[in-house]
Structure formats: structure tokens, C-alpha cells
Write an enzyme that holds these catalytic residues in place. Sequence first.
Site, PDB file in Angstrom:
ATOM      1  N   ASP A 140      -4.561 121.755  76.876  1.00  0.00           N
ATOM      2  CA  ASP A 140      -5.429 121.385  75.758  1.00  0.00           C
ATOM      3  C   ASP A 140      -6.717 122.209  75.782  1.00  0.00           C
ATOM      4  OD1 ASP A 140      -6.947 119.581  73.819  1.00  0.00           O
ATOM      5  OD2 ASP A 140      -5.037 118.545  73.944  1.00  0.00           O
ATOM      6  N   HIS A 196     -11.539 117.326  72.293  1.00  0.00           N
ATOM      7  CA  HIS A 196     -10.111 117.060  72.069  1.00  0.00           C
ATOM      8  C   HIS A 196      -9.351 116.824  73.382  1.00  0.00           C
ATOM      9  CE1 HIS A 196      -5.940 118.001  70.781  1.00  0.00           C
ATOM     10  NE2 HIS A 196      -6.331 117.585  69.593  1.00  0.00           N
ATOM     11  N   SER A 508      -2.155 114.363  67.669  1.00  0.00           N
ATOM     12  CA  SER A 508      -2.748 114.702  68.969  1.00  0.00           C
ATOM     13  C   SER A 508      -3.066 113.455  69.765  1.00  0.00           C
ATOM     14  CB  SER A 508      -4.065 115.459  68.769  1.00  0.00           C
ATOM     15  OG  SER A 508      -3.821 116.776  68.425  1.00  0.00           O
TER      16      SER A 508
END
Length: 718
Positions: A140, A196, A508
Amino acid sequence: MAKHNIFLFSFACLVFSSITLLSCAATQIGNEYIVYMGSLPKEVSYSPTSQHLNMLQQVFEGGNIENLLLKSYKRSFNGFVAILNDQQREKLLSMKDVVSIFPNQNFHIQTTRSWDFLGFPQTIKRNPIIETDLIIGVLDSGIWPESESFNDKGLGPIPKKWKGVCKGGSNFTCNNKLIGARFYGNSDSARDETGHGTHVASTAGGSEVQGVSFFDIAKGTARGGVPSSRIAMYKVCGADGRCSASDILAAFDDVIADGVDIISLSLGGQSAEDFVDDPIAIGSFHAMENGILTSHSAGNDGPGASTIISVAPWLFSVAATTIDRKFISKLILGNGKTLTGTSVNAFPSNGTKIPIVEGTCSNGLDKTLVEGKIVLCESRGNEESAFQSGAYGIVSSVEESLNDVAFVSEMPSTNLNSKDFDLVQFYAKSTRSPEAEILKSGILHDTNAPKVAFFSSRGPNPLVLDIMKPDISAPGVSILAAFSPLAPPSSRIGDTRKVSYNIESGTSMSCPHISGIAAYVKSFHPDWSPAAIKSAIMTTANPVNGTYNDLADEFSYGSGNANPLLAVNPGLIYNITKDDYVQMLCNYGYDDEKIKQISGEASSCRGTSDPSLVKDLNYPALVIPVVPQKSFNIKFPRTVTNVGSPTSTYKAIVTPIPNVKITVEPNLLPFKSVQETKSFVVTVVGSVGSSQTVFSSSLVWSDGTHNVKSPIIVQLTS
Ligand SMILES: *[C@@H]1O[C@H](CO)[C@@H](O)[C@H](O)[C@H]1NC(C)=O
Ligand SMILES: *[C@@H]1O[C@H](CO)[C@@H](O)[C@H](O)[C@H]1NC(C)=O
Ligand SMILES: *[C@@H]1O[C@H](CO)[C@@H](O)[C@H](O)[C@H]1NC(C)=O
Ligand SMILES: *[C@@H]1O[C@H](CO)[C@@H](O)[C@H](O)[C@H]1NC(C)=O
């Protein structure tokens, strides 16, 4: 319709994607190419790097080639990255060991009430000794190592099987929770600039942290699916959310060799690619071969048909659903009327009413007109321009079916359905000094959950029609999880707030829920294959509400919403070996040479390649593509393995479809021991009209205790 599409498009590109996954365009970097060479040769003396240099020498015919070899993959599979022109590419492609060559393009990055909603409370029965030995590898945007979600209180030393490193850059330390970190590409550390990766990693395996919230909204305990597992971060995406194919492959090369148990991958390209050209399909094939399941986000390009980007049968492709917690923000008009919209609005009102103006939002806002006021906008996605123009707040109109998803806003905001928005507009037009107050967000219990989010990418599988995609769904709307203080919570420039926990939406966010559940299942069954874990989660899933288009059903939510408790004890599993996947690729049309190089073994295709046999892969879902009004007669051989009680008898139960006959032979499966396998054939005969595009049914094997459910989907093609 056109307006709707434009809205979705601009929404997906400007607002949504920056937060969660997939941007609008996959850009190509110069002419860097990935030369993929399949599995590593088994000879001890083999040196991948010298072979790579040797190959480059041949195509460049002299010259300094040292600088042209940008990267070698040599730990888990074979290949390299180099700068090539068309001629050199062709020459390399003609070499025996080269499987495929594809451009090094960019991929893009795509939270804790959600666990309770899945029936997975804090007090759940766990297998602590094994759980604490599990390692989740996350590819990621990096991680915030100081986050409370990665504290290592109560965790013992790092598992002995770990072969990785903590190379997160300067001022980056690991602990017994975050045990490994690496970074790739242009990054100089594994630190997360976007939030994220931190969000995703904490959802999959974060520690329990009490009393977290987003500005006091949604206060509660944050925790990952397996709070005592370990996390390793592979930073493949930069601050701009871009992740290059070559970095993704490099991370796969490492994460497999480092010894993780589950891979969590919340990123994707723009469209489904042929397997040999897709770094995620290639990397996850080698992971599968090494007993590691890869959980992958389906994509955020829904609700259109065939928008799914995660298509390989060895990937666990995850759609996003709502949970029963909905974020709302109320609007109180000067005349006392109160309307309820959706938004994650952290700004409290002081009780003063603020003047309202109508904005020409799509053409940019007039600062002198909107400054200090509440702007009315006909569509969502104008927060940025309202904010930049100095507006106090914004009220937008959103089509009701798209209004399940609340986003964090950088100013007071609410999103009304069009009926309520019209009321506000009428009030603004018919009142001399229209004014209103926007209240800080509250929470509403949503009895319609779980429902598939509009943005979640849909099937059918654009590459291999017979393989159901997505496979499964999990919460991916308004998920609270850890965040990076370097990133603005609304992901907009100008939002100067810093938070440790943030609310985000996307596939996600659903993907790491499945990574956590897969790890949980593995903590009870450490020897299960990736396909067995996937089958257990799929066949025990709960029903989900589709909606948004006529392609609802399994092509939006897969087998359903994962149920971690049931998945631990599924009764039967549909196992798939590496050879089975290879045979499926043969039938799909891959030639011997390609197969051999991907699988790294001399074994090749059995019989002649037959596309009609792709469906024979022992998948826990049956898809039947048919032509309307044309009769069909399809047989699906399947094999189940008993993992429940040693002696048990399972009976087949099939839900009917009008004009279609589904039979199972035999329809009773008596087992005498654990690990015993039994085969059966499902025959689907009939013809259907074109009143619907999808007719769903299911096969349930029941022994009275376990109900092992597989979707049967009759899908109309053209
Ligand atoms: C290391 O990083 C943390 C988190 O950003 C910061 O608080 C700290 O000051 C940094 N230390 C040094 C020596 O740069
Ligand atoms: C309430 O908030 C508004 C808008 O920010 C501000 O103009 C006003 O002065 C505030 N009133 C009080 C009493 O604080
Ligand atoms: C599934 O197949 C693999 C071989 O690919 C085997 O190791 C495993 O024991 C089988 N059964 C289960 C439940 O994983
Ligand atoms: C599914 O959601 C729709 C729209 O919110 C709702 O009208 C319908 O009743 C729901 N169906 C089920 C079975 O919950």
C-alpha cells in the site's frame, strides 16, 4: 442518463479516487518494461541477475547495459525491469525464457463498528497462540508507525518464521506489532503520506484501541480483524497515490519470501488485463503457489456491469457494502424546517443561522457572492471550489441511490436527496433573507444494510466469464480506522486538520476486512490452502441487498457478506490446487510454453485446450453464460472435502429458477472421515427469456448443522 454518467465520472475522478482507489488514467512511465520470466529455476547455481544482464547484452549488442537493468526479481519469481525500444522488446520476447513483456504502468490505491456488524464482536473465540504468529503483508502507501493501532502491548517476540526486515527509512522504527517495512520506487521511507496504507493495515490487523473517534463522531474501539497478528508494510504507492507495476511486482517478490500468511492488496489498475500482463495476477499466483492467499479490492468503478478489475480465480476479490451505521448531517432552515442529508461533518454549529445563496457550482463560484454563506449546489463534488471561494458551508443534491456514502468534508456540509434539495431551493427563492444552520454529523441506524455501495465494481468477469467475480463482500462504507497525520482527512488541500483516525469509503476498506477474516480462519486451520480458506468464507457468507442496477445479485456482492464465525467451521470445502489453476489456464487458451514458465514445472496441459472446460475449475460458485431463448445443458463437476464431523451425510438443496432444471448427482454425500473427498455433478438444463440479465439460484449442501452454499448464476450474454 448522460448527466448521471458525467456526474459519476467527475465524482470518481476528482473526489472519490483521491481517497480510495483507482484514478482516471493509468499512465505509462517512459518506456520502462517489465520482462516477466515465470518461476525461478530450481538449480542452486542459477543467478537471475547474470541471466538478466546476459539477455540485455544480447538485445543491446554492446554498450553499457549495467544502467539499463533497473530491477531484477529473484526471490519468489523471475524477471526484470529495463528501458526498451520496440525492436529490443520484440527480440526479448522471442527468447525462450520470456513469458511476457508489459509496460510499467501505474496502479492506484483504492474503516470500527464494521466488525460488530459482521457478527464478530471483541469477545469472539480466538486461537491466541496461532493468531499471534500470523503475519499480514500489506502492499500500500506506507504506514504511520507511531499510530496507537500499531502498539505492541502484550505481544511476544517476532515469529521465528519471519524472514523480512524493517527497512522503513530514517526515523522509522518497527516493534512487535509492525514487524517489517520496505519501500519502493521514488519513496525514501515507508512512512504514509496519504493515510490510505495506515487505514488499511489497521483494519486488517490493528491492535485494539479504545475511545477513538473522528472529532467525537463514531466514538468506540478501533481494532483489526486479528488484533494480535503482526503487520508488515510494503510501500508501493507514493504520496500521489500512484503505484507502479514494477514496484508492485518487487513487493510481491519480497512479501512471499519474507514469510507472510496473508497478503492484503487495496490497489488496482484501470481495467482487467490478461493474466500474464497483470502484475497483480502474476504476483498473487506465486503467492498462491506458496500457500498465501491474496485479498484484493474489486475496484471503485461501479455500478456499471463488468467494471471489476480483480478477475484471476486465485485472487480473493472483495466488493464493498454498507454497515448499519450511517453518517447524517441535518439542515435547519430559517422557517424551522429540518432536513436530513448525509455527510461526515465535524463542524458544530453555534446556533446562528447563516445566509443561503444558490451557486452556479459547475461553472465555478463567485467569491463575492458566496463568501461566508451556505452555497446550494445541484450536484455533489463542489466542496473544493466552495471551500476555496470562502463559503461557510455547502448543501448539495445527490441522487438518492448514490447517497448511502458519506464523505468527510472540509467545511460544514450535507448532501440531500433531490426532493429535499428542491424544498430548500424553493425556500431560498421564495424567502427574502433565506438562512439555515448545518448541524454536526450524527449517526443513524440503517436497517437496509448491508447493501452494495454504488461505487463497488461489478461483474460479470470481463476476462473469464465462467469465474464468478467479485467473490465476496465486506464493509467498505464510512469505515473508521487509523490515519496518517500528514494527510488532510478530507484529502483536500487546504484542509489543515490532523487526525489519528479517519472515516473512509472504498473497496480499499472492504479488502482488509477480508484479509483479517482470512487470517482469523487461518488461525484455526494453519494448514489450509488459500483456496480452502476462500471457499470457507464464500460458502458461509450472509445475504446482501444488491440494488443500483439490474445487475444486482451475485455480480455485485459475490457469495455475500463474509461471516467470520461460520467461516471457521464450514463443514465442507471446495479445494483447488495449483495444478487445477494451471489446467484452467490451459483450457482458457494458454499454450504449454506459457504455462510451463508460469508454473515453473515440466507438467503441462492435460488433453487439448477446451474453453468450455474452464467452468470445471473447482470454484465454489457456478456461472452459466447463456443466449436468451436458446436451450442449454451444462454439467459442472465439483469435489468437496469434509472438514466437519468425521461421520456426516450432506444433502443437496437447490433453489429453483423458472424454466431451468438443476439436478445434483449424487444428491447425498455420506462421509466417514475428515479429509475424505466426494465428487458430484451439477446439471443445469433449460432456456430462459430476456426478462432479466441474471437469474440466481444456489446449491446448498446441508448436514443439518453446516449449510455449504454456492451461488448458481444463469447469466444472459447479449
Ligand atoms: C521522527 O518522526 C516523528 C513522527 O513524524 C516525529 O515526531 C519526530 O520528531 C521525528 N524524529 C526525528 C529525529 O526526526
Ligand atoms: C457563530 O458562527 C458564525 C459563523 O462562523 C459566526 O459568524 C458568528 O460570529 C458566531 N456567533 C457566535 C455567537 O459565536
Ligand atoms: C487442499 O489442497 C492442498 C494441496 O493443494 C492440500 O495441501 C490441503 O491439505 C488440501 N485441503 C485443505 C483443507 O486445505
Ligand atoms: C434493499 O434495499 C432497497 C433500497 O434501500 C429496499 O427498498 C429494499 O427493501 C431492500 N431489500 C431487502 C431485502 O432488504
